[in-house]
Write an enzyme that holds these catalytic residues in place. Structure first.
Site, PDB file in Angstrom:
ATOM      1  N   GLU A 180     -22.877  18.114  15.612  1.00  0.00           N
ATOM      2  CA  GLU A 180     -22.914  18.568  16.814  1.00  0.00           C
ATOM      3  C   GLU A 180     -24.174  19.458  17.392  1.00  0.00           C
ATOM      4  O   GLU A 180     -24.664  19.085  18.448  1.00  0.00           O
ATOM      5  CB  GLU A 180     -21.566  19.650  16.849  1.00  0.00           C
ATOM      6  CG  GLU A 180     -20.425  19.132  16.845  1.00  0.00           C
ATOM      7  CD  GLU A 180     -19.356  20.202  16.708  1.00  0.00           C
ATOM      8  OE1 GLU A 180     -18.818  20.688  17.676  1.00  0.00           O
ATOM      9  OE2 GLU A 180     -18.786  20.491  15.609  1.00  0.00           O
ATOM     10  N   HIS A 222     -17.332  -0.329  24.910  1.00  0.00           N
ATOM     11  CA  HIS A 222     -16.853   0.474  25.904  1.00  0.00           C
ATOM     12  C   HIS A 222     -15.871   1.552  24.841  1.00  0.00           C
ATOM     13  O   HIS A 222     -14.924   2.084  25.169  1.00  0.00           O
ATOM     14  CB  HIS A 222     -15.781  -0.053  26.695  1.00  0.00           C
ATOM     15  CG  HIS A 222     -16.756  -1.033  27.458  1.00  0.00           C
ATOM     16  ND1 HIS A 222     -17.212  -0.892  28.551  1.00  0.00           N
ATOM     17  CD2 HIS A 222     -16.556  -2.595  27.165  1.00  0.00           C
ATOM     18  CE1 HIS A 222     -17.660  -2.186  29.199  1.00  0.00           C
ATOM     19  NE2 HIS A 222     -17.410  -3.266  28.072  1.00  0.00           N
ATOM     20  N   SER A 279     -13.310  26.858   9.909  1.00  0.00           N
ATOM     21  CA  SER A 279     -12.799  27.638  11.149  1.00  0.00           C
ATOM     22  C   SER A 279     -12.262  28.886  10.846  1.00  0.00           C
ATOM     23  O   SER A 279     -11.769  29.118   9.878  1.00  0.00           O
ATOM     24  CB  SER A 279     -11.811  27.105  12.146  1.00  0.00           C
ATOM     25  OG  SER A 279     -11.082  27.815  12.698  1.00  0.00           O
ATOM     26  N   LYS A 311      -9.047  23.419   9.085  1.00  0.00           N
ATOM     27  CA  LYS A 311     -10.103  22.699   9.834  1.00  0.00           C
ATOM     28  C   LYS A 311     -11.590  22.462   9.098  1.00  0.00           C
ATOM     29  O   LYS A 311     -11.911  23.615   8.145  1.00  0.00           O
ATOM     30  CB  LYS A 311     -10.721  23.323  11.106  1.00  0.00           C
ATOM     31  CG  LYS A 311      -9.350  23.010  12.202  1.00  0.00           C
ATOM     32  CD  LYS A 311      -9.825  23.348  13.605  1.00  0.00           C
ATOM     33  CE  LYS A 311     -10.690  22.267  14.035  1.00  0.00           C
ATOM     34  NZ  LYS A 311     -11.159  22.440  15.431  1.00  0.00           N
ATOM     35  N   GLN A 361     -52.210  25.387  28.750  1.00  0.00           N
ATOM     36  CA  GLN A 361     -51.983  26.644  27.953  1.00  0.00           C
ATOM     37  C   GLN A 361     -50.364  26.594  27.514  1.00  0.00           C
ATOM     38  O   GLN A 361     -50.102  26.793  26.356  1.00  0.00           O
ATOM     39  CB  GLN A 361     -52.270  27.924  28.018  1.00  0.00           C
ATOM     40  CG  GLN A 361     -51.876  28.804  26.942  1.00  0.00           C
ATOM     41  CD  GLN A 361     -52.745  30.315  27.185  1.00  0.00           C
ATOM     42  OE1 GLN A 361     -53.954  30.510  27.145  1.00  0.00           O
ATOM     43  NE2 GLN A 361     -51.978  31.253  27.914  1.00  0.00           N
TER      44      GLN A 361
HETATM   45  N1  ARG Z   1     -55.686  29.585  25.062  1.00  0.00           N
HETATM   46  C1  ARG Z   1     -56.256  28.648  25.757  1.00  0.00           C
HETATM   47  C2  ARG Z   1     -55.413  27.533  25.882  1.00  0.00           C
HETATM   48  O1  ARG Z   1     -54.667  27.559  25.197  1.00  0.00           O
HETATM   49  C3  ARG Z   1     -57.527  28.440  25.362  1.00  0.00           C
HETATM   50  C4  ARG Z   1     -58.537  27.381  26.267  1.00  0.00           C
HETATM   51  C5  ARG Z   1     -59.093  28.542  27.198  1.00  0.00           C
HETATM   52  N2  ARG Z   1     -60.116  28.308  28.168  1.00  0.00           N
HETATM   53  C6  ARG Z   1     -60.561  28.693  29.177  1.00  0.00           C
HETATM   54  N3  ARG Z   1     -61.363  28.290  29.929  1.00  0.00           N
HETATM   55  N4  ARG Z   1     -59.755  29.948  29.580  1.00  0.00           N
HETATM   56  O2  ARG Z   1     -55.454  26.564  26.796  1.00  0.00           O
END
Ligand code: ARG
Length: 466
Positions: free
Chosen positions: A299, A165, A286, A292, A331
Site C-alpha cells: 500500500e 477490466h 492489525s 488480519k 534552488q
Molecule cells: N543555493 C543556490 C542554489 O541552490 C546556489 C546558487 C546561488 N546563486 C546565486 N546567484 N545566488 O541555487
C-alpha cells in the site's frame, strides 16, 4: 502613532514569529543549507578539480592549490565526523565550505572562487549528485528485474486468470504476468541509462552565465570529474535543470509501474483472491483484529507514487517561464529530487523484497483461471480449426455450450460428449484436449504469447541482458 519602530523589531502585521524582523524572514526563505548540505562531497570534489585546473593553467600557484586542497579534505572529514558547524547565515553548502576554508587556510581560500560562480558550482554539484543517484537506481532496478525473473522461472507453468477490466479474460501463466513487469522495469532502466548519457557534460567553468576571461581548461575539469565533455553553452549551462526533470520523470513513470504491481499484490492477498501470501517481513498485523495480515508495504509503495509524481509537477512548474539564465527559483529543485530519490529507492527495495519473498497459491490461481468459462475462446477456435465452421457460427455454438454448462453449474470439461453433440453433431472427444486451462495456455505459442515455452525463451533473453 508611535515612533521608535526600529528595523530589528518584527512587523506588527506579518512579523509575528520573526522576532528579529524582516532580515530573519529573508534568511529563512533564502537559505538552502538545510537541504543542500547533502551535496557536500560533490561540492568538495568539484572545488578540488577546479583548484587543480587553476594551478595547471597558472591562474593560482601550486602552493595555494595545495593548501586549498588540504583544507577542503579537512572540511570533508569534519563534515563526515559531524564536527562541522553549518550556518544558515552562510546560506548554502558552497559558502559554508568556502568560509570554513578561509578560517583554516587564510587568504589563499579567496583564490578558489576565481573563474567560477555559485551558478556553475551548484549546477555541477547537483549534476554529480543526480548522476550518482541514477547509477544507484539502475542497480536497484536490476535487482528488482532479477527478483521478477526468478519468480517467472519458478512459475512459467503456473496457470492464473488473465484479466481485462479486472474480469477474467483468458488463462495466462504467472510467469508471463511477472515478465510483463520485467518489460516495464527494463524500459525504466533504459530510460535511466539514457538520462546518464544526457547529463554527462560538465557545467563548471560556465561561471555566472557568460564564461570567464581566465584561461581555464574546461576539458580538464570535465575529465577529472568523470564527465564525457564540457557543456557547450554557458547560458544554457547555468539555467538548465533538464537532468533533474529527467530524473523526476523517470522516477514518476517507475513509481507508476511499481504502484500497478502494488495494487495487484493488495488484491491478490485478499482472502477472496488468495493468489499469493506475502512474507511476515513485508506485512503487518492489525491492532484490533487478530486474524488480519495487511499488505502495508504494498500500500505504501502504491502511495509513494503520489509524492514522486508531485515532485515532477512541482519542478516542471518552477522551471516553466523562467527567463535565462539562472534565477533563484532554481534552488527549489533539490528538495523535490532528494525526496523523490529517497522514496523511489525505498519503494524499489520494498517491492524487490515482496516479490522475492511472496509465495504463490497455485491451486487457487488455477481454479480461478478456469472459472467463468475462460477457455470458451479455445472451444470456438477448435470448432473453426477442426470442423471448418466460420468463426461467427463457432462463437454461437460456443455460446450455447457455455449456457448449458452454466445451467448445470459445471465446467466446460465436465460436460458429456452426448450433450455437446446435441448442440453440434460434429464435436468429438478431441475437444476435451483444448478446453482445459493448461491446454489453453500451451496453445498460445505466438511470439510474446503466454505458452510456457515462449515465456521461458523470454526469461532466457532477459537473463542474458540483466
Ligand atoms: N543555493 C543556490 C542554489 O541552490 C546556489 C546558487 C546561488 N546563486 C546565486 N546567484 N545566488 O541555487
Amino acid at each position: 502613532m508611535s515612533s521608535g519602530n526600529s528595523s530589528t523589531t518584527s512587523n506588527q502585521m506579518w512579523g509575528g514569529r520573526f522576532a528579529a524582523g524582516p532580515s530573519a524572514i529573508m534568511e529563512e526563505i533564502n537559505a538552502s543549507i538545510g537541504f543542500d548540505r547533502k551535496l557536500y562531497a560533490q561540492d568538495i570534489s568539484g572545488s578540488i578539480a577546479h583548484a587543480t585546473m587553476l594551478a595547471a593553467q597558472g591562474i593560482i600557484t601550486a602552493e595555494d592549490r595545495d593548501s586549498i586542497i588540504g583544507g577542503l579534505k579537512q572540511i570533508q572529514g569534519e563534515i563526515e565526523s559531524g564536527a562541522f558547524e553549518f550556518s544558515r547565515k552562510l546560506e548554502d553548502i558552497h559558502m559554508n565550505v568556502e568560509s570554513r576554508l578561509a578560517t583554516l587556510i587564510g587568504p589563499a581560500a579567496g583564490r578558489l572562487h576565481t573563474a567560477r560562480s555559485r551558478n556553475d558550482q551548484v549546477a555541477l554539484d547537483f549534476r554529480l549528485w543526480v548522476k550518482a543517484e541514477l547509477e544507484l537506481t539502475e542497480k536497484a532496478l536490476s535487482g528488482l528485474i532479477a527478483a521478477f525473473l526468478d519468480k517467472a522461472e519458478q512459475h512459467a507453468d503456473t496457470v492464473m486468470p488473465g484479466f481485462t477490466h479486472l474480469q477474467t479474460a483468458q488463462p495466462v501463466t504467472f510467469g508471463h504476468h511477472c515478465m510483463a513487469y520485467v518489460e516495464m522495469f527494463g524500459r525504466d532502466r533504459q530510460r535511466v541509462r539514457h538520462a546518464i548519457e544526457h547529463l554527462d557534460e560538465s557545467p563548471i567553468g560556465a561561471a555566472a552565465l557568460a564564461g570567464t576571461p581566465y584561461p581555464i581548461d574546461r576539458h580538464m575539469t570535465a575529465k577529472a570529474l568523470g564527465f564525457r565533455e564540457p557543456t557547450r553553452n554557458s547560458i544554457d549551462t547555468v539555467s538548465d535543470r533538464d537532468f533533474a526533470l529527467e530524473f523526476l520523470s523517470i522516477a514518476a513513470i517507475c513509481a507508476v509501474h511499481l504502484s500497478r504491481f502494488a495494487e495487484e499484490i493488495v488484491i491478490w492477498c485478499t482472502p477472496q483472491f488468495g493468489f499469493i501470501r506475502l512474507s511476515d517481513a513485508f506485512s503487518t498485523g492489525s491492532s484490533i483484529m487478530p486474524q488480519k495480515k495487511n499488505p502495508d508495504a504494498a500500500e505504501l509503495v502504491r502511495a509513494k507514487t503520489g509524492r514522486i509524481n508531485g515532485s515532477l509537477v512541482a519542478l516542471l512548474t518552477v522551471m516553466k517561464g523562467l527567463p535565462l539564465a539562472y534565477s533563484k527559483d532554481m534552488q527549489e529543485d533539490k528538495e523535490q529530487v532528494f525526496d523523490a530519490a529517497e522514496n523511489l529507492e525505498l519503494a524499489i527495495a520494498a517491492m524487490t523484497g515482496m516479490v522475492s519473498d511472496m509465495t504463490v497459491n497455485e491451486a487457487k490461481m488455477k481454479a480461478a483461471a478456469g472459472a467463468g468459462y475462460s477457455t470458451a475462446t479455445d472451444l470456438a477456435d477448435w470448432l473453426v480449426r477442426e470442423l471448418g465452421l466460420p468463426f461467427r457460427e463457432a462463437h454461437h455454438v460456443t455460446g450455447r455450450v457455455v449456457a448449458l454448462a452454466e445451467s448445470t453449474a459445471c465446467d466446460l470439461w465436465d460436460l458429456s460428449l452426448d450433450a455437446l453433440q446435441d448442440i453440434h453433431p460434429g464435436i468429438t472427444d478431441k475437444v476435451f484436449e483444448v478446453v482445459t486451462v493448461e491446454a489453453s495456455v500451451a496453445s498460445r505459442t505466438s511470439f510474446g504469447g503466454t505458452a510456457p515455452e515462449r515465456v521461458r525463451e523470454q526469461i532466457a533473453w532477459w537473463k542474458d541482458k540483466n
